[in-house]
Design a protein around this motif. Structure first.
Motif, PDB file in Angstrom:
ATOM      1  N   GLY A 149      40.384  -5.920 -39.909  1.00  0.00           N
ATOM      2  CA  GLY A 149      39.510  -5.649 -41.042  1.00  0.00           C
ATOM      3  C   GLY A 149      40.198  -5.662 -42.388  1.00  0.00           C
ATOM      4  O   GLY A 149      39.526  -5.498 -43.420  1.00  0.00           O
ATOM      5  N   GLY A 150      41.518  -5.830 -42.412  1.00  0.00           N
ATOM      6  CA  GLY A 150      42.238  -5.922 -43.664  1.00  0.00           C
ATOM      7  C   GLY A 150      42.281  -4.611 -44.434  1.00  0.00           C
ATOM      8  O   GLY A 150      42.082  -3.520 -43.893  1.00  0.00           O
ATOM      9  N   ALA A 151      42.506  -4.747 -45.753  1.00  0.00           N
ATOM     10  CA  ALA A 151      42.691  -3.569 -46.599  1.00  0.00           C
ATOM     11  C   ALA A 151      41.469  -2.668 -46.621  1.00  0.00           C
ATOM     12  O   ALA A 151      41.590  -1.444 -46.755  1.00  0.00           O
ATOM     13  CB  ALA A 151      43.049  -4.014 -48.015  1.00  0.00           C
ATOM     14  N   GLY A 152      40.287  -3.248 -46.465  1.00  0.00           N
ATOM     15  CA  GLY A 152      39.069  -2.444 -46.529  1.00  0.00           C
ATOM     16  C   GLY A 152      38.973  -1.406 -45.440  1.00  0.00           C
ATOM     17  O   GLY A 152      38.336  -0.359 -45.625  1.00  0.00           O
ATOM     18  N   LEU A 153      39.597  -1.665 -44.304  1.00  0.00           N
ATOM     19  CA  LEU A 153      39.543  -0.718 -43.189  1.00  0.00           C
ATOM     20  C   LEU A 153      40.856   0.047 -43.011  1.00  0.00           C
ATOM     21  O   LEU A 153      40.991   0.815 -42.065  1.00  0.00           O
ATOM     22  CB  LEU A 153      39.185  -1.434 -41.896  1.00  0.00           C
ATOM     23  N   ALA A 154      41.800  -0.152 -43.936  1.00  0.00           N
ATOM     24  CA  ALA A 154      43.087   0.533 -43.831  1.00  0.00           C
ATOM     25  C   ALA A 154      42.942   2.056 -43.775  1.00  0.00           C
ATOM     26  O   ALA A 154      43.657   2.718 -42.998  1.00  0.00           O
ATOM     27  CB  ALA A 154      44.003   0.115 -44.978  1.00  0.00           C
ATOM     28  N   GLU A 201      21.413  -7.253 -40.719  1.00  0.00           N
ATOM     29  CA  GLU A 201      20.944  -7.909 -41.948  1.00  0.00           C
ATOM     30  C   GLU A 201      22.001  -7.754 -43.044  1.00  0.00           C
ATOM     31  O   GLU A 201      22.384  -6.626 -43.388  1.00  0.00           O
ATOM     32  CB  GLU A 201      19.635  -7.264 -42.400  1.00  0.00           C
ATOM     33  N   PRO A 202      22.504  -8.867 -43.624  1.00  0.00           N
ATOM     34  CA  PRO A 202      23.550  -8.767 -44.647  1.00  0.00           C
ATOM     35  C   PRO A 202      23.067  -8.039 -45.903  1.00  0.00           C
ATOM     36  O   PRO A 202      21.948  -8.253 -46.376  1.00  0.00           O
ATOM     37  CB  PRO A 202      23.865 -10.235 -44.967  1.00  0.00           C
ATOM     38  N   LEU A 203      23.955  -7.174 -46.423  1.00  0.00           N
ATOM     39  CA  LEU A 203      23.690  -6.482 -47.687  1.00  0.00           C
ATOM     40  C   LEU A 203      24.612  -6.953 -48.795  1.00  0.00           C
ATOM     41  O   LEU A 203      24.431  -6.574 -49.948  1.00  0.00           O
ATOM     42  CB  LEU A 203      23.873  -4.959 -47.496  1.00  0.00           C
ATOM     43  N   GLY A 204      25.620  -7.772 -48.418  1.00  0.00           N
ATOM     44  CA  GLY A 204      26.609  -8.240 -49.377  1.00  0.00           C
ATOM     45  C   GLY A 204      27.922  -7.488 -49.236  1.00  0.00           C
ATOM     46  O   GLY A 204      27.959  -6.322 -48.832  1.00  0.00           O
ATOM     47  N   GLY A 205      29.026  -8.188 -49.557  1.00  0.00           N
ATOM     48  CA  GLY A 205      30.341  -7.569 -49.489  1.00  0.00           C
ATOM     49  C   GLY A 205      30.780  -7.204 -48.091  1.00  0.00           C
ATOM     50  O   GLY A 205      31.587  -6.281 -47.908  1.00  0.00           O
ATOM     51  N   GLY A 206      30.268  -7.903 -47.106  1.00  0.00           N
ATOM     52  CA  GLY A 206      30.638  -7.630 -45.727  1.00  0.00           C
ATOM     53  C   GLY A 206      29.903  -6.454 -45.112  1.00  0.00           C
ATOM     54  O   GLY A 206      30.184  -6.066 -43.978  1.00  0.00           O
ATOM     55  N   ARG A 207      28.943  -5.884 -45.833  1.00  0.00           N
ATOM     56  CA  ARG A 207      28.169  -4.760 -45.324  1.00  0.00           C
ATOM     57  C   ARG A 207      26.826  -5.241 -44.807  1.00  0.00           C
ATOM     58  O   ARG A 207      26.251  -6.204 -45.338  1.00  0.00           O
ATOM     59  CB  ARG A 207      28.005  -3.686 -46.398  1.00  0.00           C
ATOM     60  N   TYR A 208      26.320  -4.542 -43.785  1.00  0.00           N
ATOM     61  CA  TYR A 208      25.095  -4.960 -43.114  1.00  0.00           C
ATOM     62  C   TYR A 208      24.231  -3.736 -42.828  1.00  0.00           C
ATOM     63  O   TYR A 208      24.701  -2.592 -42.801  1.00  0.00           O
ATOM     64  CB  TYR A 208      25.409  -5.676 -41.788  1.00  0.00           C
ATOM     65  N   ARG A 209      22.987  -4.028 -42.562  1.00  0.00           N
ATOM     66  CA  ARG A 209      22.020  -3.007 -42.149  1.00  0.00           C
ATOM     67  C   ARG A 209      21.609  -3.328 -40.721  1.00  0.00           C
ATOM     68  O   ARG A 209      21.078  -4.403 -40.445  1.00  0.00           O
ATOM     69  CB  ARG A 209      20.811  -3.053 -43.096  1.00  0.00           C
ATOM     70  N   LEU A 239      31.995  -2.078 -37.752  1.00  0.00           N
ATOM     71  CA  LEU A 239      32.367  -0.670 -37.750  1.00  0.00           C
ATOM     72  C   LEU A 239      31.211   0.106 -38.357  1.00  0.00           C
ATOM     73  O   LEU A 239      30.838  -0.104 -39.519  1.00  0.00           O
ATOM     74  CB  LEU A 239      33.634  -0.430 -38.566  1.00  0.00           C
ATOM     75  N   LEU A 240      30.644   1.008 -37.572  1.00  0.00           N
ATOM     76  CA  LEU A 240      29.481   1.777 -37.987  1.00  0.00           C
ATOM     77  C   LEU A 240      29.873   3.255 -38.046  1.00  0.00           C
ATOM     78  O   LEU A 240      30.074   3.886 -37.013  1.00  0.00           O
ATOM     79  CB  LEU A 240      28.325   1.557 -37.007  1.00  0.00           C
ATOM     80  N   VAL A 271      21.191   5.527 -28.173  1.00  0.00           N
ATOM     81  CA  VAL A 271      20.958   5.689 -29.609  1.00  0.00           C
ATOM     82  C   VAL A 271      20.073   4.564 -30.146  1.00  0.00           C
ATOM     83  O   VAL A 271      19.911   3.507 -29.521  1.00  0.00           O
ATOM     84  CB  VAL A 271      22.286   5.693 -30.408  1.00  0.00           C
ATOM     85  N   GLU A 272      19.544   4.818 -31.326  1.00  0.00           N
ATOM     86  CA  GLU A 272      18.811   3.807 -32.087  1.00  0.00           C
ATOM     87  C   GLU A 272      19.392   3.708 -33.487  1.00  0.00           C
ATOM     88  O   GLU A 272      19.775   4.722 -34.081  1.00  0.00           O
ATOM     89  CB  GLU A 272      17.317   4.155 -32.157  1.00  0.00           C
ATOM     90  N   PHE A 273      19.480   2.481 -33.974  1.00  0.00           N
ATOM     91  CA  PHE A 273      19.892   2.239 -35.356  1.00  0.00           C
ATOM     92  C   PHE A 273      18.632   1.952 -36.174  1.00  0.00           C
ATOM     93  O   PHE A 273      17.926   0.982 -35.907  1.00  0.00           O
ATOM     94  CB  PHE A 273      20.836   1.043 -35.448  1.00  0.00           C
ATOM     95  N   GLU A 274      18.388   2.782 -37.153  1.00  0.00           N
ATOM     96  CA  GLU A 274      17.181   2.635 -37.974  1.00  0.00           C
ATOM     97  C   GLU A 274      17.573   2.214 -39.392  1.00  0.00           C
ATOM     98  O   GLU A 274      17.331   2.915 -40.375  1.00  0.00           O
ATOM     99  CB  GLU A 274      16.397   3.950 -37.992  1.00  0.00           C
ATOM    100  N   GLY A 275      18.253   1.070 -39.457  1.00  0.00           N
ATOM    101  CA  GLY A 275      18.777   0.623 -40.741  1.00  0.00           C
ATOM    102  C   GLY A 275      20.144   1.224 -41.021  1.00  0.00           C
ATOM    103  O   GLY A 275      20.490   1.480 -42.177  1.00  0.00           O
ATOM    104  N   ALA A 276      20.939   1.449 -39.966  1.00  0.00           N
ATOM    105  CA  ALA A 276      22.274   2.032 -40.119  1.00  0.00           C
ATOM    106  C   ALA A 276      23.202   1.044 -40.821  1.00  0.00           C
ATOM    107  O   ALA A 276      23.194  -0.160 -40.538  1.00  0.00           O
ATOM    108  CB  ALA A 276      22.838   2.397 -38.745  1.00  0.00           C
ATOM    109  N   GLU A 277      24.005   1.555 -41.758  1.00  0.00           N
ATOM    110  CA  GLU A 277      24.921   0.702 -42.508  1.00  0.00           C
ATOM    111  C   GLU A 277      26.234   0.547 -41.755  1.00  0.00           C
ATOM    112  O   GLU A 277      26.747   1.506 -41.170  1.00  0.00           O
ATOM    113  CB  GLU A 277      25.168   1.288 -43.895  1.00  0.00           C
ATOM    114  N   ALA A 278      26.771  -0.673 -41.774  1.00  0.00           N
ATOM    115  CA  ALA A 278      27.998  -0.973 -41.044  1.00  0.00           C
ATOM    116  C   ALA A 278      28.784  -2.049 -41.784  1.00  0.00           C
ATOM    117  O   ALA A 278      28.225  -2.821 -42.572  1.00  0.00           O
ATOM    118  CB  ALA A 278      27.667  -1.447 -39.621  1.00  0.00           C
ATOM    119  N   GLN A 279      30.088  -2.105 -41.502  1.00  0.00           N
ATOM    120  CA  GLN A 279      30.995  -3.078 -42.103  1.00  0.00           C
ATOM    121  C   GLN A 279      31.397  -4.108 -41.054  1.00  0.00           C
ATOM    122  O   GLN A 279      31.851  -3.746 -39.953  1.00  0.00           O
ATOM    123  CB  GLN A 279      32.252  -2.380 -42.628  1.00  0.00           C
TER     124      GLN A 279
END
Length: 547
Positions: A149-154, A201-209, A239-240, A271-279
Motif C-alpha cells: 500500500g505504500g506510504a499511505g498505509l505506512a 464504488e470509487p470515491l477518488g484517491g484510491g478510496r471506495y465505498r 483495507l477497511l 457482517v454487512e457493509f452499508e457504504g463502508a469506506e475502504a482504501q
C-alpha cells in the motif's frame, strides 16, 4: 458413638495430580531441535520464558476465555448503533501477552530465522489458547499486503508490527498498536472468492465505498480488515477500518456472531457493509494476487496450530498415563497403551518437523528461489495433511484419559472442538490437494524443489524409497489429465506429505525416521493409531515428548 466427622468423603486415590504448571518449552525436544535446525542462531531465552507462561498463567486464562464467550452489542442502552464485541478480561490478557512477545510480529523484524522463531512462539501460544491465534495470525499475515500500500498505509503497517496491545474501541491510528482481521468469504462463493458480490464504488484517491455482505468475517473486534470486493475493473483488495478518517464509526454492521463448534474465545461474525469506506491496495482486478501472500502465511499458521493441538493433547495423555494405574501398574507401562502413546508421539514429531521446515522455507524465500518454490508447494501439503491428522489424534489422546477426557474440566473437550477448524479455515482439504496438483503440473520450479527435498533422504530406508518411487510413478501416470488428476489428488497429497515428513525425520532423527517410514509408508502400515509396532523407539519418543 461415631468417630467420623459429618459429611466426610472417601479418600481419593489413583488420580493424576494437576498438570499445570508445566514448561511447554523445556519439555518439548522436537520443538527445540526444530529451532536448532532451522534457525540455529536463535536466542532461546524469550521462547523459554514464553513456554513457561504457556504452561502456567496463559493456560489458566485460556480456560476463562473459553468459559466466558464474547458477546455482541449491536446497540447501546440508548438505542445508538455501536457494533461492539465484549470479551472476558482473560481474552485481553492473552492478547496482551502474545503481542508483547511478538507472536504477531517477530517474523518481520528483518533477521534471518525470524519467521521460524515466530512460528515457535505461535506454536507455543496455541497450546494455551487457540481462539486468540485467529487475530494474531491475521495481523501477522497482513503485513506483506500492507507493504503493497505504500506510504499511505505506512501508519497502519507500523502499528500492526507494534508490540503494544490496545483493546479500546477507538480509531486505529489513535492507538499505539492495532490488530487486523479478514473478510473474503461470501455465502454464494465460499472458497471461490471470484464469485464475490460485494461492490466497491470509487470515491477518488484510491478510496471506495463498499456495499455487500460477508458470510464469515474473522475477528470483528479488530481495528481494520483486509477484504475483497468487486471494483469496476474486477475483484480488488481493500483495507477497511472500523472508523472513518473523520473519526466516525465506519458503516460496518455486525449482523451476528457465528455459533461455532469450537474456537469459543474468539469472535467470528457475519457482517454487512452499508457504504463502508475502504482504501484499495494494489491494482483493481488484482485482488486475489494482492492478498495471496497473506493466505499462504495463514495456512502456515493452520499447520502450526494443528501441530500445537496435537502436542498439547499428547502431553495431557502422557501425564495421565504416568500417574493413573490400571490392573496393578501405571497405564504408561501397559504394552498396548504404550503402543498408542508412542504412535501419537511419532505423529507429533513428524508434524513439527514439517511445519518448521515450511516456516524455514518461507523465511529464506526472499533470498532463495528454490526455497520460495518449496514453500509454495510444501505449504499446501502441510496444511492439508497436518490439519487432517489433528482430529483423529486428539480423539485418540482423549480416549487415553477415558471419561475424564470428555469432561469440560479438562482441556481435552476444547482441543477436540478446535481440532477440525484448521482443516477448514483458509481452504479445505480438497483446495489444498488441488493446489498441490496444480503446482506439480504447472510450476516446474515447485515440483523440482519438492523432488530435491525428497531426494535428500533417498537410500536411507527401503519403505521410504518404495513410497517415493510410487509417488513418482503416480505423478508420471497423471500427466496432464485434469479429471483423473483431481480424483487422485488426495491420495497423492497424502503420499507426498508423508514422504516429506519421513525425509525430514530420516535426516534429523534416523531411528525415528526409520520407525515413521515403516509405520506410515510400509506395507504393514495401520489405519489407526496404536498398530505400528514401535516398541524399539517407545522410550525415546516418550522422553522427547515429555522429559
Amino acid at each position: 458413638m461415631s468417630q467420623l466427622p459429618d459429611f466426610a468423603t472417601h479418600v481419593v486415590t489413583n488420580q493424576p495430580p494437576p498438570l499445570l504448571p508445566f514448561d511447554a518449552w523445556q519439555s518439548d525436544a522436537p520443538l527445540r531441535e526444530a529451532l536448532a535446525r532451522e534457525a540455529p542462531d536463535t536466542d532461546i531465552a524469550p521462547l523459554a520464558d514464553y513456554g513457561r507462561r504457556v504452561g502456567g498463567e496463559l493456560s489458566e486464562w485460556g480456560f476463562l476465555a473459553n468459559r466466558n464467550r464474547p458477546v455482541l452489542h449491536t446497540h447501546s442502552r440508548y438505542g445508538e448503533r455501536i457494533d461492539q464485541v465484549e470479551f472476558h478480561p482473560a481474552y485481553h490478557q492473552l492478547m496482551q501477552a502474545a503481542i508483547g512477545a511478538g507472536v504477531h510480529s517477530l517474523g518481520w523484524e528483518g533477521r534471518p530465522g525470524d519467521q521460524v522463531r515466530r512460528a515457535a512462539l505461535s506454536y507455543l501460544h496455541h497450546q494455551a489458547e487457540a481462539g486468540t491465534s485467529c487475530p494474531l495470525t491475521m495481523t501477522y499475515a497482513a503485513v506483506p499486503v500492507l507493504r503493497q500500500g505504500g506510504a499511505g498505509l505506512a501508519p497502519w503497517l507500523e502499528r500492526a508490527c507494534s508490540r503494544e496491545y490496545d483493546a479500546r474501541f477507538v480509531p486505529g491510528l489513535d492507538k499505539p498498536g492495532v490488530t487486523l482481521g479478514m473478510g473474503m468469504t461470501e455465502k454464494q462463493g465460499g472458497s471461490d472468492v471470484r464469485a464475490n458480490a460485494t461492490r466497491a464504488e470509487p470515491l477518488g484517491g484510491g478510496r471506495y465505498r463498499l456495499v455487500g455482505h460477508k458470510w464469515f468475517f474473522s475477528a470483528p473486534m479488530c481495528d481494520a480488515f483486509l477484504v475483497l470486493a468487486q471494483a469496476p475493473d474486477g475483484l480488488s483488495c481493500f483495507l477497511l477500518p472500523r472508523f472513518r478518517e473523520d473519526g466516525s464509526r465506519n458503516a460496518l454492521r455486525i449482523v451476528r456472531l457465528k455459533d461455532k463448534l469450537g474456537n469459543w474465545a474468539n469472535a467470528s461474525s457475519e457482517v454487512e457493509f452499508e457504504g463502508a469506506e475502504a482504501q484499495r491496495i494494489g491494482d483493481e482486478g488484482r485482488g486475489v494476487a494482492t492478498i495471496l501472500e497473506m493466505v499462504s502465511l495463514t495456512r502456515l499458521d493452520c499447520m502450526l496450530g494443528s501441530a500445537a493441538e496435537m502436542r498439547r493433547a499428547l502431553v495431557e495423555a502422557l501425564h495421565h498415563a504416568r500417574h493413573r494405574q490400571a490392573f496393578g501398574r501405571p497405564l504408561i507401562d501397559q504394552p498396548l497403551m504404550r503402543e498408542v502413546l508412542a504412535d501419537l508421539a511419532l505423529e507429533v514429531e513428524a508434524s513439527v518437523a514439517l511445519a518448521f521446515r515450511v516456516a524455514a522455507a518461507i523465511d529464506r524465500a526472499a533470498d532463495s528461489p528454490a526455497e520460495a518454490a518449496l514453500a509454495r508447494i510444501a505449504t499446501a501439503l502441510g496444511k492439508f495433511w497436518i490439519c487432517k491428522r489433528a482430529p483423529a489424534l486428539v480423539n485418540e489422546a482423549q480416549e487415553c484419559l477415558g471419561g475424564a477426557g470428555y469432561v469440560e474440566e479438562s482441556i481435552m473437550p476444547r482441543l477436540y472442538r478446535e481440532a477440525p477448524l484448521n482443516s477448514i479455515w483458509e481452504g479445505c482439504g480438497n483446495i489444498q490437494c488441488l493446489d498441490v496438483l496444480r503446482a506439480q503440473q504447472r510450476e516446474p520450479a515447485s515440483a523440482e524443489a519438492l523432488a530435491a527435498e525428497l531426494d535428500r533422504a533417498a537410500g536411507r530406508h527401503p519403505d521410504y524409497d518404495a513410497a517415493l518411487a510410487a509417488c513418482r510413478a503416480q505423478l508420471a501416470a497423471l500427466g496432464n489429465d485434469p479429471e483423473g488428476g483431481q480424483r487422485l489428488a488426495r491420495q497423492l497429497g497424502q503420499r507426498l506429505a508423508q514422504c516429506l515428513q519421513a525425509s525430514l525425520l530420516l535426516r534429523a532423527e534416523p531411528a525415528l525416521g526409520a520407525a515413521f517410514s515403516a509405520a506410515r509408508l510400509g506395507a504393514g502400515r495401520g489405519a489407526i493409531y496404536g498398530g505400528s509396532a514401535l516398541a524399539e523407539v517407545e522410550e525415546c519418543l516418550f522422553t522427547r515428548a515429555w522429559g
